[in-house]
Design a protein around this motif. Structure first.
Motif, PDB file in Angstrom:
ATOM      1  N   LEU A 177      37.266  45.564  42.194  1.00  0.00           N
ATOM      2  CA  LEU A 177      38.401  45.288  43.065  1.00  0.00           C
ATOM      3  C   LEU A 177      38.071  44.206  44.091  1.00  0.00           C
ATOM      4  O   LEU A 177      38.921  43.385  44.447  1.00  0.00           O
ATOM      5  CB  LEU A 177      38.845  46.568  43.771  1.00  0.00           C
ATOM      6  N   LEU A 178      36.838  44.207  44.568  1.00  0.00           N
ATOM      7  CA  LEU A 178      36.418  43.185  45.524  1.00  0.00           C
ATOM      8  C   LEU A 178      36.174  41.848  44.826  1.00  0.00           C
ATOM      9  O   LEU A 178      36.546  40.791  45.335  1.00  0.00           O
ATOM     10  CB  LEU A 178      35.153  43.642  46.249  1.00  0.00           C
ATOM     11  N   LEU A 179      35.556  41.900  43.655  1.00  0.00           N
ATOM     12  CA  LEU A 179      35.250  40.681  42.906  1.00  0.00           C
ATOM     13  C   LEU A 179      36.521  39.918  42.542  1.00  0.00           C
ATOM     14  O   LEU A 179      36.582  38.693  42.646  1.00  0.00           O
ATOM     15  CB  LEU A 179      34.476  41.044  41.634  1.00  0.00           C
ATOM     16  N   HIS A 180      37.557  40.650  42.137  1.00  0.00           N
ATOM     17  CA  HIS A 180      38.805  40.033  41.691  1.00  0.00           C
ATOM     18  C   HIS A 180      39.920  40.202  42.724  1.00  0.00           C
ATOM     19  O   HIS A 180      41.102  40.282  42.374  1.00  0.00           O
ATOM     20  CB  HIS A 180      39.233  40.651  40.366  1.00  0.00           C
ATOM     21  N   GLN A 181      39.545  40.235  43.982  1.00  0.00           N
ATOM     22  CA  GLN A 181      40.485  40.538  45.056  1.00  0.00           C
ATOM     23  C   GLN A 181      41.708  39.616  45.054  1.00  0.00           C
ATOM     24  O   GLN A 181      42.850  40.076  45.158  1.00  0.00           O
ATOM     25  CB  GLN A 181      39.778  40.463  46.408  1.00  0.00           C
ATOM     26  N   LYS A 182      41.499  38.325  44.940  1.00  0.00           N
ATOM     27  CA  LYS A 182      42.622  37.385  44.985  1.00  0.00           C
ATOM     28  C   LYS A 182      43.601  37.634  43.839  1.00  0.00           C
ATOM     29  O   LYS A 182      44.817  37.631  44.031  1.00  0.00           O
ATOM     30  CB  LYS A 182      42.103  35.943  44.949  1.00  0.00           C
ATOM     31  N   HIS A 183      43.066  37.847  42.657  1.00  0.00           N
ATOM     32  CA  HIS A 183      43.922  38.088  41.489  1.00  0.00           C
ATOM     33  C   HIS A 183      44.677  39.408  41.624  1.00  0.00           C
ATOM     34  O   HIS A 183      45.880  39.485  41.310  1.00  0.00           O
ATOM     35  CB  HIS A 183      43.080  38.108  40.213  1.00  0.00           C
ATOM     36  N   VAL A 184      43.972  40.446  42.080  1.00  0.00           N
ATOM     37  CA  VAL A 184      44.595  41.760  42.232  1.00  0.00           C
ATOM     38  C   VAL A 184      45.747  41.701  43.223  1.00  0.00           C
ATOM     39  O   VAL A 184      46.851  42.195  42.952  1.00  0.00           O
ATOM     40  CB  VAL A 184      43.552  42.807  42.686  1.00  0.00           C
ATOM     41  N   ILE A 185      45.514  41.086  44.374  1.00  0.00           N
ATOM     42  CA  ILE A 185      46.557  40.993  45.404  1.00  0.00           C
ATOM     43  C   ILE A 185      47.747  40.194  44.891  1.00  0.00           C
ATOM     44  O   ILE A 185      48.911  40.595  45.068  1.00  0.00           O
ATOM     45  CB  ILE A 185      45.987  40.366  46.691  1.00  0.00           C
TER      46      ILE A 185
END
Length: 249
Positions: free
Chosen positions: A82-90
């Motif tokens: 979740l932290l690694l892909h934070q921008k994509h997730v948001i």
């Protein structure tokens, strides 16, 4: 009696699903609460782990479960991912699922505290089991910082001079060079989006104030006596294995 049994069944079911649905478990420490004395006192360890860390865990699970309802099967139940892909997730949650920003902020404001504390505890060891760094990690530190002492001085300076609360990390680049860097992060931020964390130091006051009061410099100096260097070496080896070709190791 039947009504009592029914009530008991309902309560049992409620608590089972409440705790079974926690995607992010609250971890036990890898040592006793008094194991890090005299560097960290038992009272501080209990307050830090059972108070602050557990609070981040509870808030994270609450926000995550609400987000799962809004966007089923979209979020990985893994703090690192979740932290690694934070921008994509948001971006995905806001654009494709129209999730309210406040709910996303609630999750990410807690997940940093959850991940950082999990990572921090694993990077510490009782003073009686302390070992100096060695192997490829030690060689990389010396190559980049000239000496272990110079690296510790650079890391410590950032920790002492960080304004307000936060963390300081030793990180490795996700590249064939696997270069090292020291990153100071405010609040519960993490470097995961940009690099692989290897070692961390908590400079929030709750991590040290009962024993050291305002003397953050003393806390930082004593931290080096409980660093779990074998764990840091293990993390560094994982980075090398993932990003460096075998013939370049």
């Amino acid at each position: 009696m039947e009504n009592v049994c029914s009530l008991f069944f309902c309560l049992s079911t409620f608590f089972f699903w409440t705790y079974a649905s926690d995607e992010f478990p609250f971890p036990n420490l890898p040592y006793d609460y008094a194991a890090l004395e005299p560097i960290i006192d038992e009272t501080t360890m209990r307050l830090h782990h059972l108070g602050h860390h557990k609070d981040y865990t509870t808030k994270l699970n609450t926000a995550f479960q609400l987000l799962q309802k809004a966007a089923p099967e979209v979020l990985p139940a893994n703090a690192y991912e979740l932290l690694l892909h934070q921008k994509h997730v948001i971006s995905n949650l806001m654009q494709n699922y129209k999730v309210e920003r406040d709910l996303i902020v609630a999750m990410y404001s807690s997940i940093g505290g959850y991940y950082n504390h999990n990572f921090f505890w694993e990077g510490l060891t009782p003073p009686s089991e302390f070992r100096q760094p060695e192997g490829r990690l030690y060689a990389a530190i010396v190559e980049q910082y000239i000496s272990l002492e110079a690296f510790q001085a650079a890391f410590s300076t950032q920790a002492v001079e960080l304004v307000g609360s936060g963390w300081v990390f030793l990180t490795a680049k996700r590249s064939a060079a696997a270069g090292l860097d020291v990153a100071a992060m405010s609040g519960q931020s993490t470097p995961v989006m940009n690099a692989e964390p290897l070692l961390s130091l908590d400079v929030w006051e709750h991590a040290y104030y009962l024993k050291y009061q305002h003397k953050r410099k003393e806390w930082v100096a004593n931290f080096w006596k409980i660093v779990n260097w074998p764990k840091v070496e293990e993390r560094f080896s994982a980075v090398l294995k993932k990003y460096v070709k075998p013939d370049e190791l």
